[in-house]
Design a protein around this motif. Sequence first.
Motif, PDB file in Angstrom:
ATOM      1  N   LEU A 224       0.704  -1.276   0.013  1.00 46.00           N
ATOM      2  CA  LEU A 224      -0.048   0.059  -0.172  1.00 46.00           C
ATOM      3  C   LEU A 224       0.897   1.224  -0.181  1.00 46.00           C
ATOM      4  CD1 LEU A 224      -2.613  -1.312   2.259  1.00 46.00           C
ATOM      5  CD2 LEU A 224      -2.633  -1.420  -0.173  1.00 46.00           C
ATOM      6  N   ARG A 225       0.981   1.861  -1.114  1.00 46.85           N
ATOM      7  CA  ARG A 225       2.121   2.767  -1.489  1.00 46.85           C
ATOM      8  C   ARG A 225       1.727   3.977  -1.964  1.00 46.85           C
ATOM      9  NH1 ARG A 225       7.633   1.186  -1.258  1.00 46.85           N
ATOM     10  NH2 ARG A 225       7.856  -0.705  -0.109  1.00 46.85           N
ATOM     11  N   GLN A 226       0.348   4.574  -1.629  1.00 48.48           N
ATOM     12  CA  GLN A 226      -0.003   5.547  -2.164  1.00 48.48           C
ATOM     13  C   GLN A 226      -0.103   7.072  -1.490  1.00 48.48           C
ATOM     14  OE1 GLN A 226      -1.814   3.263  -0.524  1.00 48.48           O
ATOM     15  NE2 GLN A 226      -3.579   4.188   0.223  1.00 48.48           N
ATOM     16  N   ARG A 227       0.547   6.866  -0.120  1.00 48.94           N
ATOM     17  CA  ARG A 227       0.618   7.872   0.495  1.00 48.94           C
ATOM     18  C   ARG A 227       1.951   8.609   0.771  1.00 48.94           C
ATOM     19  NH1 ARG A 227      -3.480   5.642   5.204  1.00 48.94           N
ATOM     20  NH2 ARG A 227      -5.216   6.275   3.651  1.00 48.94           N
ATOM     21  N   LEU A 228       2.959   8.318   1.615  1.00 44.87           N
ATOM     22  CA  LEU A 228       4.324   8.761   1.605  1.00 44.87           C
ATOM     23  C   LEU A 228       5.301   8.233   0.676  1.00 44.87           C
ATOM     24  CD1 LEU A 228       4.790   8.913   5.576  1.00 44.87           C
ATOM     25  CD2 LEU A 228       3.605  10.607   3.872  1.00 44.87           C
ATOM     26  N   SER A 229       4.845   6.833   0.235  1.00 47.32           N
ATOM     27  CA  SER A 229       5.706   6.196  -0.695  1.00 47.32           C
ATOM     28  C   SER A 229       6.318   7.314  -2.088  1.00 47.32           C
ATOM     29  CB  SER A 229       5.380   5.108  -1.186  1.00 47.32           C
ATOM     30  OG  SER A 229       5.221   4.047  -0.063  1.00 47.32           O
ATOM     31  N   PRO A 230       5.459   7.810  -2.540  1.00 46.84           N
ATOM     32  CA  PRO A 230       5.814   8.643  -3.980  1.00 46.84           C
ATOM     33  C   PRO A 230       6.956   9.502  -3.432  1.00 46.84           C
ATOM     34  CG  PRO A 230       3.644   8.190  -3.862  1.00 46.84           C
ATOM     35  CD  PRO A 230       3.844   7.833  -2.613  1.00 46.84           C
ATOM     36  N   ASP A 231       7.103  10.205  -2.120  1.00 45.72           N
ATOM     37  CA  ASP A 231       7.950  11.148  -1.964  1.00 45.72           C
ATOM     38  C   ASP A 231       9.145  10.433  -1.278  1.00 45.72           C
ATOM     39  OD1 ASP A 231       7.120  14.348  -1.881  1.00 45.72           O
ATOM     40  OD2 ASP A 231       5.374  13.022  -2.171  1.00 45.72           O
ATOM     41  N   PHE A 232       9.274   9.309  -0.980  1.00 46.11           N
ATOM     42  CA  PHE A 232      10.489   8.697  -0.363  1.00 46.11           C
ATOM     43  C   PHE A 232      10.960   7.468  -1.135  1.00 46.11           C
ATOM     44  CE2 PHE A 232       8.313  10.780   3.055  1.00 46.11           C
ATOM     45  CZ  PHE A 232       9.370  11.365   3.474  1.00 46.11           C
ATOM     46  N   VAL A 233      10.625   7.163  -2.252  1.00 50.14           N
ATOM     47  CA  VAL A 233      10.965   5.963  -2.993  1.00 50.14           C
ATOM     48  C   VAL A 233      11.879   6.379  -4.184  1.00 50.14           C
ATOM     49  CG1 VAL A 233      10.309   3.923  -4.487  1.00 50.14           C
ATOM     50  CG2 VAL A 233       9.006   4.209  -2.223  1.00 50.14           C
TER      51      VAL A 233
END
Length: 300
Positions: A224-233
């Motif tokens: 589940l990567r729709q929140r913070l992930s886009p800014d840290f991956v």
Amino acid sequence: MNTETLLLRLRAELDDGGLRGSFLVRDLRTGYEIGIDPELEFPSASLVKIPLAAATLERIRRGELDGSAPIDVEPGRATTPGPTGLTRFRHPATVAIDDLLYLAMAISDETAADTLFALTSPAEVTRLTREWGIFGITARHSVAELSDTPAERFDPTDVHLAHALAINAGTDGQGHPVPQLDITRASSGSARAFVGLLEALWKPSKVDGEVAARVRELMGLNLLRQRLSPDFVSDATKWSSKTGTLLNMRHEVGVVEHADGGIFAIAALTESRVPAAIQPEAEVLMARVARALRDHLRAG
């Protein structure tokens, strides 16, 4: 930009976007940190699955549970949008404890988590976190209760009414007629408490090293990567996290590990004043705030 100016700007952005939140970013190498209301306590929703996983693995380590033991699981019979995994199964299944851990953490499977809670009660999960010296996180109920809120009782076209109730019915002391939103009755925690848990899992602590390593692995498998992930991956980072969602609340906590050796624990717990179930703008905003805090700390 100095720290005070940054925090004022980010608070204003959150308010303009209809969000209130508890944020904390900590450099796990130096201990330096920056946050916005990091002591503010929220219902933890599915974030409680992190201490549940750690407690289950600790009991496996002690020999109280067998990770390979097959567990008979009844289908969840979910009919509302949201629940995943075993919760949507139509037929009974047999799943090993180790695999229940994967399902609970990677896809936030509620039935898998509650099967684990049947083995290790919320009270025992809380006791073990205290034993590890981690305070401020309390497990109080099953995860299935997160899908038994007013939102499930409204027609999909009227779900905004459930969110309006969630937004408007709370008290100044964070009590609420919806028990899952009342921090004295719900599983709960703050950004500071969850960052403390992350630090205990990523650095030497009272948590057994093998237990911590497996929890880190499970958090790295989160889909589940729709929140913070886009800014840290990125190709130069590793992001390991867990999300939590409950009515107007959207949370994520995780650790970003940089190729240059930098490592930051991040917690973002938020509630929205906008009565809508689907709010991608809120998720973009909470990620932008968390990223700005991490960037400021890293630059310092």
